[in-house]
Design an enzyme around this catalytic site. Structure first.
Site, PDB file in Angstrom:
ATOM      1  N   ASP A 138      50.204  44.602  34.543  1.00  0.00           N
ATOM      2  CA  ASP A 138      50.064  44.604  35.989  1.00  0.00           C
ATOM      3  C   ASP A 138      50.956  45.735  36.508  1.00  0.00           C
ATOM      4  O   ASP A 138      51.881  46.169  35.822  1.00  0.00           O
ATOM      5  CB  ASP A 138      50.508  43.250  36.545  1.00  0.00           C
ATOM      6  CG  ASP A 138      50.357  43.177  38.057  1.00  0.00           C
ATOM      7  OD1 ASP A 138      49.414  43.777  38.579  1.00  0.00           O
ATOM      8  OD2 ASP A 138      51.188  42.511  38.700  1.00  0.00           O
TER       9      ASP A 138
ATOM     10  N   THR B  24      52.364  46.348  40.242  1.00  0.00           N
ATOM     11  CA  THR B  24      53.423  45.998  41.182  1.00  0.00           C
ATOM     12  C   THR B  24      54.257  44.846  40.643  1.00  0.00           C
ATOM     13  O   THR B  24      53.741  43.779  40.325  1.00  0.00           O
ATOM     14  CB  THR B  24      52.822  45.618  42.543  1.00  0.00           C
ATOM     15  OG1 THR B  24      51.961  46.669  42.975  1.00  0.00           O
ATOM     16  CG2 THR B  24      53.908  45.401  43.574  1.00  0.00           C
TER      17      THR B  24
ATOM     18  N   PHE C   4      46.124  37.717  55.248  1.00  0.00           N
ATOM     19  CA  PHE C   4      45.616  38.741  54.345  1.00  0.00           C
ATOM     20  C   PHE C   4      44.660  38.122  53.337  1.00  0.00           C
ATOM     21  O   PHE C   4      44.941  37.083  52.747  1.00  0.00           O
ATOM     22  CB  PHE C   4      46.753  39.440  53.607  1.00  0.00           C
ATOM     23  CG  PHE C   4      46.267  40.441  52.593  1.00  0.00           C
ATOM     24  CD1 PHE C   4      45.848  41.705  53.001  1.00  0.00           C
ATOM     25  CD2 PHE C   4      46.211  40.126  51.251  1.00  0.00           C
ATOM     26  CE1 PHE C   4      45.387  42.630  52.082  1.00  0.00           C
ATOM     27  CE2 PHE C   4      45.754  41.040  50.325  1.00  0.00           C
ATOM     28  CZ  PHE C   4      45.333  42.303  50.746  1.00  0.00           C
TER      29      PHE C   4
ATOM     30  N   ARG D 189      51.962  54.129  48.171  1.00  0.00           N
ATOM     31  CA  ARG D 189      51.071  53.064  48.616  1.00  0.00           C
ATOM     32  C   ARG D 189      50.872  53.232  50.117  1.00  0.00           C
ATOM     33  O   ARG D 189      51.837  53.260  50.879  1.00  0.00           O
ATOM     34  CB  ARG D 189      51.655  51.693  48.311  1.00  0.00           C
ATOM     35  CG  ARG D 189      50.714  50.567  48.699  1.00  0.00           C
ATOM     36  CD  ARG D 189      51.144  49.259  48.124  1.00  0.00           C
ATOM     37  NE  ARG D 189      50.219  48.200  48.474  1.00  0.00           N
ATOM     38  CZ  ARG D 189      50.369  46.931  48.099  1.00  0.00           C
ATOM     39  NH1 ARG D 189      51.403  46.588  47.356  1.00  0.00           N
ATOM     40  NH2 ARG D 189      49.501  46.016  48.449  1.00  0.00           N
TER      41      ARG D 189
ATOM     42  N   ASP E 285      45.947  47.407  43.290  1.00  0.00           N
ATOM     43  CA  ASP E 285      46.296  48.483  44.208  1.00  0.00           C
ATOM     44  C   ASP E 285      45.194  49.545  44.245  1.00  0.00           C
ATOM     45  O   ASP E 285      44.226  49.509  43.504  1.00  0.00           O
ATOM     46  CB  ASP E 285      47.625  49.104  43.793  1.00  0.00           C
ATOM     47  CG  ASP E 285      48.362  49.717  44.972  1.00  0.00           C
ATOM     48  OD1 ASP E 285      47.728  49.909  46.030  1.00  0.00           O
ATOM     49  OD2 ASP E 285      49.565  49.995  44.847  1.00  0.00           O
TER      50      ASP E 285
ATOM     51  N   ASP F 144      53.500  39.643  36.470  1.00  0.00           N
ATOM     52  CA  ASP F 144      54.602  38.968  37.161  1.00  0.00           C
ATOM     53  C   ASP F 144      54.264  37.533  37.522  1.00  0.00           C
ATOM     54  O   ASP F 144      55.008  36.878  38.243  1.00  0.00           O
ATOM     55  CB  ASP F 144      55.010  39.750  38.416  1.00  0.00           C
ATOM     56  CG  ASP F 144      53.851  39.909  39.391  1.00  0.00           C
ATOM     57  OD1 ASP F 144      52.744  39.443  39.069  1.00  0.00           O
ATOM     58  OD2 ASP F 144      54.057  40.500  40.470  1.00  0.00           O
ATOM     59  N   GLY F 145      53.134  37.016  37.046  1.00  0.00           N
ATOM     60  CA  GLY F 145      52.784  35.619  37.285  1.00  0.00           C
ATOM     61  C   GLY F 145      51.848  35.430  38.447  1.00  0.00           C
ATOM     62  O   GLY F 145      51.051  34.499  38.444  1.00  0.00           O
TER      63      GLY F 145
ATOM     64  N   ASN G 290      48.643  35.932  40.448  1.00  0.00           N
ATOM     65  CA  ASN G 290      47.255  36.364  40.222  1.00  0.00           C
ATOM     66  C   ASN G 290      46.963  36.775  38.785  1.00  0.00           C
ATOM     67  O   ASN G 290      45.881  37.281  38.504  1.00  0.00           O
ATOM     68  CB  ASN G 290      46.891  37.537  41.150  1.00  0.00           C
ATOM     69  CG  ASN G 290      46.985  37.172  42.604  1.00  0.00           C
ATOM     70  OD1 ASN G 290      46.715  36.033  42.961  1.00  0.00           O
ATOM     71  ND2 ASN G 290      47.402  38.097  43.432  1.00  0.00           N
ATOM     72  N   ASP G 291      47.899  36.584  37.878  1.00  0.00           N
ATOM     73  CA  ASP G 291      47.688  36.999  36.486  1.00  0.00           C
ATOM     74  C   ASP G 291      47.534  35.807  35.538  1.00  0.00           C
ATOM     75  O   ASP G 291      47.406  36.003  34.335  1.00  0.00           O
ATOM     76  CB  ASP G 291      48.870  37.862  36.003  1.00  0.00           C
ATOM     77  CG  ASP G 291      48.994  39.146  36.788  1.00  0.00           C
ATOM     78  OD1 ASP G 291      47.952  39.731  37.121  1.00  0.00           O
ATOM     79  OD2 ASP G 291      50.125  39.556  37.089  1.00  0.00           O
TER      80      ASP G 291
END
Length: 1260
Positions: A494, A496, A625, A681, A747, A894-895, A897-898
Site C-alpha cells: 500500500d 499511504t 467522503f 497529492r 491514490d 496499514d490495515g 482497506n487492506d
C-alpha cells in the site's frame, strides 16, 4: 443406481460448496457395526477421520428434499468434506420476510426449537393445524443456517434485510416504524438470536478431539506394542512427551478460544431501545434483535450489537475493530430522496450510512424532537464482525507444497515399513519363531520407520522463528504461514502510511478565479484570505469532530484544517436541546486573523463587529467522503447570511467534472499533471451558492447529487506525502534479492508513478506505460489505450515554488515518446527481472480488463508495477490474479482497506496493531516496511530448518530401520535402553537444537526450494541413505569375519584373546531376546555416529541460515555426544556397557569401527557438499539463469565457463532436464512474451475488445 448430481450452495462466494442428500440405510449400518467389532473399533476411527466414507458407508443417496443427512464438499483446491444433519421446524410462513396475518397469536410454533427430520411433535401439529403451519427444513454448517427453498430446489441462507433487495426509499417508508413483537418473534425463528456465540469447548471435548488425531492414535498403538515387548522405558518416554505435547496444545487452543470469546462477548449482550409499530419504545435485550427492527442510538453512544443503517441523525463512529483505522468516521442518515435513494441498499455501497457490529458509536447528532434511529440490517454471524469471527473459528487449511509433500514422504516411509513388515514375517516363519514374537516384531518395524516424534520436530523450527520474529516486533497468529514467507517472490505495498508517511504536509495552495489560476501560495492562513471562499472551503469541508476536547478525524482533514488556523466549536447536548433545528458545528477564524481596519483599506476601516462576525460558518449538513465517488461536500451557512453555500473537495478530475466549465482554467490538466508528476497529492475545491428558499429541514432531505452540481472551481490544495526513510533501502534490498515489488494504492495515478520512481520501484531509465481501459458503450467495444509517460526531470520538492508551465493540447498525456538512449547501455547488464518498461493500471481500467480482456490480464500483471485508484475488493482480486500465475504473494498494508488482501496473500503483514490485525497473519509493531525483509529472512530460515529436520528424521528412521532389519536376520534386535539412548539422548536433543540457527543477515537472490519432492532434496536424502546402507552392511559383515567372532554368550570374552579357546568349550544358556551380541554392539556404535554425521551434514547455514558453529546449543550437543560415544567406544565403562547392553569387543576392532565411522562421515560430507551443493546444484538444479536472457556461448578466455557449460549439458541430459520448461506459469509467460513482437504495445495504440480476442489497432 443412478448417481445424483451435486447442487451448489453459496455459488460464487468464498465458501462455495457442493451438496448431496442421503438417507439412512439399515443393511449398511448393520454391516458397518460388524466391521467395527471385527476391527476392534479402528473402522470407527477411520470413519471419524473421513466423513465422506462415514456418510456413504451408512446411507444411500437421495434427493436434497428428502435427505436426513447432507454431504458437503468445498469447491476450492482443498476439497474438504463435511457432514450435516437436516432439522425441521414449524413456522407459519416459508421465508422470514413473508407478510403474515398473525393477529393475536401469543407465540410461534416450536418456539424456535430445532428437531431432527421426522421428529416434529404431534402437539405442535394439532396446535397450529388451523394456522396453516409449514415444515421448514434446515441445517447448520460453520455457524450459518441454510434453509430449504422449494422454488430453486436447493438450500439457501438468509443474510438479512438485503435479501429482499429493498431500496433506500423503501427503508425509510416501510421499515422506519419498526416491527411488532409477533413479527419479531417470527423472524427470530429464521435468524436465531442476535449473538456471535463463540462456545468455549470443555477440556474433555478438546482432549478427545486432540487424542483422536491420527498421529496420537499411532502413538497409542506404538506404546501398546512397546509395552507388550516390555520396552517400558521408551514407552514411558513417549507417553511423557505426548502428555506434554497434548497439554501444551490444549492450553494453547483453550487460551485462543477464551481470548476470542472474551473479545466477542465483551459487548455482545446489552440492553437496547427498540421502536414498535405503535410508536412505543421499549427496552429489550440485544439478543432479541432481528433484521427489520428499529433501534434508538443513545446520545452518549454504544457498542453496536448488530449491523444497522441510519435513517435519522448522524453518528461519529470508531471502526478500528473492523478496519484497523482508529480515526473516527462520521455516519450520516440514508438518503430518502433523489437518484441515490432509488438504488437498492447495499452494505458495501452504503457503508457511510451503516453502523457495523462491534464498532463504537462515540456520539450522535440529532434533532431535539427526533431520535437517532437505525434499522437493523444483519444480526449474529451474518454481520461484518460475525464474518470476521467465522474466518477465525473456521480457517481454511494452509496450502503449501511442503506439507503435501511431507505426507507423500510419510507414505513412502510407510511403504518401506511394509517391505520390512513382510521381510520380518517371512524371516521369522523360516526360523520357526513363536507367533506372538512374529506379530510384535513385525509391527515394531512400522513404529521404527514412521517416527512418532516427527510432527513435534517439524514444528520446532517454526516455533523458534516465531519467537525471533516477536523479538523484532512482528507478531504472528498463523505460525504455518512463516514457512510461506520464505517463498515470497512478489510483495504488494500500500502507499499511504506504508511506503509514505501517514500524515500529509501542506506544500501550498493554488487558487483559481474566473477560470484563471493565481500564482501558487505557501500559506492559507493569511489575513487577506480569511473571507475568501477557498479558505472557507478548507475550514468547513471536512468530517472533524471534538472528542474529549481534542480535534479528531481523518489526518488529511486535520492537516488541511490546521493550515487555516481556524477554530472548530461544537454544540453541547444542552444547547442542542434548546433549539428546534439541529445546532450546527461552527468554524471561525481566531480574532487576530480577522482583517483589522487600516488606512490603506477604507472598506475595512468602518467594518462593524457584526460584519466581522460574519466570518463564522455553521456546518448544516455533511455528505461524507465516498471512495466510490472520490469526493465529499458540506452545506454551510455564514452567520447573518440568508442563503446557504455548498463546498466540495475531492479528486481533481472528479471535482472539475462537477464544475461549470468556464470556471475551470484551461491549463487545469497541465497544471495538475505538473504537480502529480512530482509526487504531490492534489485536492481540488469547489463552491456553490444555494437558493435562499432552502430551509434547514429541506437541506436534510436533499440528495447529494442535487447539491454537488454546477459548482464553481476554487483551486487546488497541494499536499506533500513524504516517503518514509526506510522505504527506498528496503525496496532496493528486495530488488537485489529478485523479489518483485508492486504498489497498490487508492491514490492518483501520476502521484503513484512519481512515488514509485522516487522510492526506486521504477528505475530512472525505465518507461511506464499507462493502460487506460474504457468499458463498452452502445455499439462501441471495450478499449485499452496505451500511453507512455515521460521520464521526469529532477523534481524540486522543497518549500520554494517553481513556475507552472502551461502547455497547449487537450490531452493530459504527452504526444511524443522520449527515447532513453541509456537503455542500450544498460540492456546488456540488466538483471533478468529488470525490464525496460512497467505497466501502470487504474482501478477502473483493472475492472474493465478483468471483464473484457481476460486474455491480456496475465500479460499485464506480469510487468505491472503501479496499481492506482484501487478499491479494497480490487486489491484482493489482484492478489488472486498474481497467485493464479504461481507467484508467492506478500501484502503489506496499514490495515485500513487492506484486510481482504492481507488475508488472501500467502503472507499478509499489517502495520496496524489494532484489532483488525486479527485478519492478518502477521502484524508489525514498527510502522515501516523494514518488517518485510525480516519476515522473508525468518521464513527462509524456518523453511530450510523444516527441510533439514525432515531430512534428518527420514534418515533417522531409515538408519534405525536398517539396523533393526540387519539384526532381525540373526534373530536379534536393539535393546530397550539402546532405543532409549538413540531416540531421547541423540535424536530429540539434536532435533530441538539444530532448529535454533538464526536467519542469515541478508537476503540473497535465490530462494529455498518449496517442495520436498525436488531434485536436490531427493538426491541428498537418497545419497545419504545409500551411504548409510553401505557402511552398516560393511560393519555387519566385517564383524562376522573377525577371527575372534563367535555367537555371543555371557561367558564370552572377546577382549581376552588368550582365553578364547577355553571359552569356546563352555556351554551357557542364551539370552531369550538375543540383544547382547557382537553385531548389535557394532551396529549400535556405527548407527549412533551416523545419526550425528547426517545431523551435522544437513544442518546447513548460509545463504539462508547462520552457520551451525554459531548455534552453540547444537554444537555443544554434537560435541558432547561425539565425546561420550568415542569414550565408551575406546574406553569401555562396565556400568554403561551393562546399561546399554553392549558387549566387550577387542581393541583392534574398536579402532576398525572408529575408522569406519570416520570414513562414513567423510563420505557423507563429500556427497552433500561436493556432489550435491557444488556439482548437481550448480550445473543442473539451478536451471536457466534467466528466462529473459539467452545462454552465453562458452568463451576461450574462460575455460571454467566452458567446462561448466559442457558439464551442465551432460548432467542435464543424464537427469532428463535438458530444455525442460519452467514450472511457474509466470516464467512460462515471460518466455512466451519474448517471441511477441507487438508486446509491449506502442504508444497511443488502442486494443479493442471482442468476443473472440483482442487486437491492437494502428497508432492513433
Amino acid at each position: 443406481m443412478k448417481i445424483r448430481e451435486a447442487k451448489i450452495i453459496n455459488q460464487g462466494l468464498e465458501d462455495e460448496m457442493e451438496v448431496w442428500g442421503y438417507r439412512p440405510c439399515l443393511w449398511k449400518m448393520i454391516l458397518l457395526g460388524v466391521g467395527v467389532v471385527c476391527s476392534g473399533g479402528f473402522l470407527l476411527l477411520l470413519l471419524y477421520w473421513l466423513p465422506e466414507w462415514s456418510v456413504k458407508g451408512t446411507c444411500t443417496q437421495t434427493s436434497l428434499r428428502d435427505a436426513h443427512t447432507l454431504l458437503l464438499r468445498t469447491t476450492d483446491e482443498f476439497r474438504q468434506w463435511f457432514r450435516a444433519r437436516v432439522h425441521v421446524m414449524l413456522a407459519p410462513g416459508k421465508k422470514p420476510f413473508d407478510s403474515l396475518d398473525l393477529q393475536s397469536r401469543d407465540q410461534l410454533p416450536n418456539g424456535g426449537r430445532e428437531q431432527s427430520v421426522g421428529s416434529v411433535h404431534e402437539e405442535d401439529n394439532e396446535k397450529f393445524a388451523q394456522e396453516q403451519t409449514v415444515k421448514i427444513y434446515h441445517f447448520t454448517h460453520h455457524s450459518t443456517k441454510y434453509y430449504w427453498n422449494d422454488v430453486i430446489q436447493n438450500f439457501e441462507f438468509y443474510r438479512g434485510l438485503e435479501d429482499v433487495e429493498v431500496n433506500c426509499t423503501s427503508i425509510h417508508s416501510d421499515h422506519s416504524p419498526g416491527l411488532s413483537k409477533i413479527l419479531q418473534d417470527y423472524r427470530r425463528l429464521f435468524f436465531g438470536e442476535n449473538e456471535i456465540a463463540v462456545r468455549v469447548p470443555s477440556l474433555f471435548k478438546l482432549l478427545i478431539k486432540e487424542v483422536l488425531n491420527p498421529f496420537y492414535i499411532f502413538q497409542i498403538f506404538s506404546v501398546i506394542l512397546w509395552s507388550v515387548e516390555d520396552y517400558y522405558y521408551y514407552a514411558t518416554a513417549i507417553v511423557f512427551m505426548s502428555v506434554i505435547s497434548i497439554a501444551t496444545s490444549l492450553y494453547t487452543i483453550k487460551k485462543q478460544y477464551v481470548m476470542l470469546h472474551d473479545m466477542v462477548a465483551a459487548h455482545s449482550v446489552i440492553r437496547v431501545s427498540v421502536c414498535r409499530r405503535n410508536t412505543d419504545i421499549e427496552e429489550a435485550m440485544s439478543t432479541d434483535l432481528v433484521p427489520g427492527d428499529v433501534i434508538v442510538i443513545p446520545a452518549n453512544g454504544m457498542i453496536m450489537p448488530c449491523d444497522a443503517v441510519l435513517i435519522h441523525g448522524n453518528c461519529i463512529v470508531n471502526e478500528s475493530m473492523l478496519t484497523g483505522e482508529s480515526v473516527p468516521v462520521t455516519k450520516t442518515s440514508l438518503p430518502s430522496s433523489g437518484e441515490e435513494a432509488d438504488r437498492s441498499y447495499n452494505m458495501e455501497e452504503h457503508k457511510r450510512h451503516t453502523l457495523f457490529c462491534g464498532t463504537h458509536v462515540i456520539q450522535t447528532r440529532f434533532y431535539s424532537d427526533e431520535l437517532v434511529k437505525a434499522v437493523v440490517v444483519r444480526t449474529g454471524f451474518c454481520t461484518e464482525k460475525g464474518q470476521l469471527v467465522r474466518s477465525i473459528l473456521y480457517p481454511k487449511p494452509t496450502d503449501f507444497k511442503l506439507y503435501r509433500d511431507a505426507y507423500l514422504f510419510l507414505l513412502c516411509l510407510v511403504g518401506v515399513a511394509g517391505i520390512g513388515f513382510v521381510y520380518s514375517i517371512i524371516l521369522s516363519i523360516m526360523n520357526k519363531v513363536p507367533a506372538k514374537t512374529i506379530i510384535t516384531e513385525s509391527l515394531d518395524i512400522i513404529t521404527i520407520t514412521v517416527p512418532p516424534a516427527l510432527p513435534a520436530a517439524m514444528t520446532a523450527g517454526i516455533v523458534y522463528a516465531q519467537r525471533r520474529l516477536k523479538r523484532v516486533g512482528i507478531f504472528c497468529i498463523s505460525p504455518q504461514r512463516i514457512n510461506m514467507g520464505g517463498q515470497l517472490n512478489l510483495v504488494c505495498f500500500d502507499k499511504t502510511g506504508t511506503l509514505t508517511e501517514d500524515g500529509l504536509d501542506l506544500w501550498g495552495i493554488h487558487r483559481a478565479e474566473d477560470g484563471i489560476f493565481f500564482p501558487p501560495e505557501s500559506s492559507a492562513a493569511k489575513e487577506s484570505l480569511v473571507t475568501s471562499a477557498f479558505v472557507a472551503c478548507m475550514a468547513s469541508c471536512h468530517s472533524l469532530t471534538r472528542i474529549d476536547g481534542n480535534l479528531s478525524g481523518d489526518p488529511l482533514d486535520l492537516k488541511m484544517f490546521s493550515a487555516t488556523g481556524w477554530i472548530l466549536e461544537e454544540p453541547t447536548e444542552e444547547e442542542t436541546a434548546l433549539h428546534n433545528p439541529i445546532m450546527p458545528t461552527v468554524v471561525r477564524p481566531p480574532k487576530q486573523n480577522i482583517p483589522e481596519a487600516n488606512q490603506n483599506n477604507p472598506a475595512t476601516k468602518n467594518m462593524e463587529l457584526s460584519e466581522l462576525s460574519s466570518c463564522e460558518i455553521g456546518i448544516v449538513r455533511q455528505f461524507p467522503f465516498s471512495s466510490a465517488l472520490q469526493r465529499m461536500s458540506v452545506v454551510v451557512r455564514r452567520l447573518g447570511k440568508k442563503h446557504m453555500d455548498s463546498y466540495l473537495k475531492g479528486a481533481p478530475e472528479v471535482v472539475a467534472s462537477l464544475c461549470k466549465q468556464h470556471t475551470v482554467p484551461q491549463s487545469f490538466t497541465d497544471t495538475l499533471e505538473t504537480y502529480t508528476r512530482q509526487g504531490f497529492r492534489v485536492i481540488a475545491l469547489a463552491h456553490r451558492q444555494l437558493e435562499s428558499k432552502l430551509s434547514w429541514h429541506k437541506v436534510q432531505s436533499l440528495s447529494r447529487d442535487l447539491i454537488e452540481t454546477n459548482m464553481e472551481f476554487l483551486g487546488l490544495i497541494i499536499m506533500q506525502n513524504k516517503i518514509k526513510p526506510e522505504t527506498a533501502g528496503v525496496l532496493c534490498e528486495l530488488r537485489q534479492a529478485n523479489i518483485r515489488t508492486l504498489m497498490v494504492t487508492g491514490d492518483n495515478m501520476l502521484t503513484a508513478i512519481s512515488v514509485a520512481r522516487d522510492c526506486g520501484m521504477v528505475r530512472a531509465h525505465q518507461k511506464v506505460i499507462i493502460a487506460d481501459a474504457v468499458p463498452p458503450k452502445d455499439i462501441h467495444p471495450a478499449t485499452i489505450t496505451w500511453h507512455y509517460t515521460e521520464n521526469p526531470a529532477p523534481a524540486v520538492k522543497d518549500r520554494q515554488f517553481s513556475v507552472v508551465v502551461e502547455t497547449t493540447g487537450s490531452s493530459s498525456f504527452p504526444q511524443t515518446v522520449e527515447i532513453n538512449l541509456e537503455e542500450e547501455i544498460y540492456g546488456k547488464h540488466q538483471s533478468q527481472q529488470e525490464e525496460s518498461y512497467h505497466f501502470a493500471v487504474s482501478g477502473k481500467a483493472f475492472a474493465v480488463i478483468m471483464e473484457h480482456f481476460p486474455q491480456l490480464l496475465h500479460k499485464l500483471v506480469l510487468r505491472a508495477t503501479v496499481f492506482a485508484r484501487m478499491a479494497p475488493d480490487q486489491k484482493t482480486q489482484l492478489v488472486e490474479v498474481l497467485q493464479s500465475i504461481d507467484y508467492f504473494v506478500g501484502m503489506c498494508g496499514d490495515g485500513a482497506n487492506d484486510c481482504g488482501a492481507l488475508k488472501k496473500a500467502h503472507s499478509g503483514i499489517s502495520l496496524s496493531e489494532l484489532e483488525a490485525s486479527v485478519a492478518s497473519p502477521f502484524t508489525s509493531s514498527t510502522s515501516n516496511i523494514s518488517c518485510v525483509p525480516n519476515l522473508i529472512r525468518e521464513g527462509r530460515a524456518a523453511l530450510i530448518t523444516s527441510f533439514c529436520v525432515f531430512k534428518f528424521m527420514a534418515l533417522y528412521s531409515i538408519i534405525q530401520y536398517l539396523s533393526v532389519t540387519l539384526l532381525y536376520s540373526i534373530l536379534s534386535n536393539l535393546g530397550d535402553f539402546q532405543f532409549l539412548f538413540i531416540d531421547v539422548a541423540i535424536i530429540l536433543i539434536i532435533v530441538f537444537t539444530m532448529s535454533l540457527n538464526p536467519a542469515w543477515k541478508e537476503l540473497v537472490p535465490c530462494r529455498p526450494p518449496s517442495s520436498l519432492i525436488s531434485g536436490p532434496l531427493l538426491c541428498s536424502v537418497m545419497t545419504q541413505i545409500l551411504n548409510c546402507v553401505v557402511f552398516q552392511v560393511l560393519a555387519f559383515l566385517l564383524v562376522r569375519q573377525q577371527s575372534w567372532y563367535e555367537t555371543w554368550t555371557p561367558q564370552s570374552d572377546a577382549c581376552n584373546v588368550s582365553n578364547f579357546s577355553y571359552i569356546l568349550n563352555v556351554t551357557t544358556p542364551q539370552d531369550p531376546k538375543n540383544i547382547k551380541n557382537f553385531e548389535n554392539t557394532t551396529l549400535f556404535y556405527v548407527s549412533s555416529f551416523q545419526y550425528l554425521a547426517v545431523a551435522v551434514v544437513f544442518s546447513k547455514g548460509k545463504p539462508f541460515r547462520q552457520p551451525s558453529y554459531k548455534n552453540w546449543p547444537f554444537m555443544l550437543a554434537c560435541i558432547s555426544l561425539y565425546t561420550f560415544l568415542l569414550l565408551i567406544l575406546l574406553y569401555p565403562v562396565p556400568a554403561i556397557d551393562r546399561f546399554l547392553e553392549i558387549v566387550c569387543v577387542p581393541s583392534d576392532w574398536r579402532i576398525t569401527v572408529v575408522i569406519i565411522i570416520i570414513v562414513n562421515a567423510a563420505v557423507s560430507f563429500l556427497l552433500e557438499i561436493l556432489i550435491l551443493d557444488i556439482i548437481l546444484w550448480r550445473l543442473v538444479f539451478r536451471g536457466k539463469k534467466g528466462v529473459n536472457r539467452p545462454p552465453e556461448p562458452p568463451s576461450a578466455d574462460a575455460p571454467q565457463v566452458a567446462n561448466d557449460h559442457w558439464g551442465s549439458f551432460f548432467l542435464s541430459w543424464l537427469f532428463c532436464r535438458r530444455n525442460k520448461p519452467p514450472r511457474a506459469r509466470y516464467l512460462q509467460l515471460a518466455l512466451e512474451l519474448q517471441d511477441e513482437p507487438d508486446w509491449p504495445p506502442r504508444s497511443f495504440t488502442v486494443t479493442y475488445g471482442s468476443d473472440s480476442q483482442a487486437h491492437i489497432s494502428a497508432t492513433l
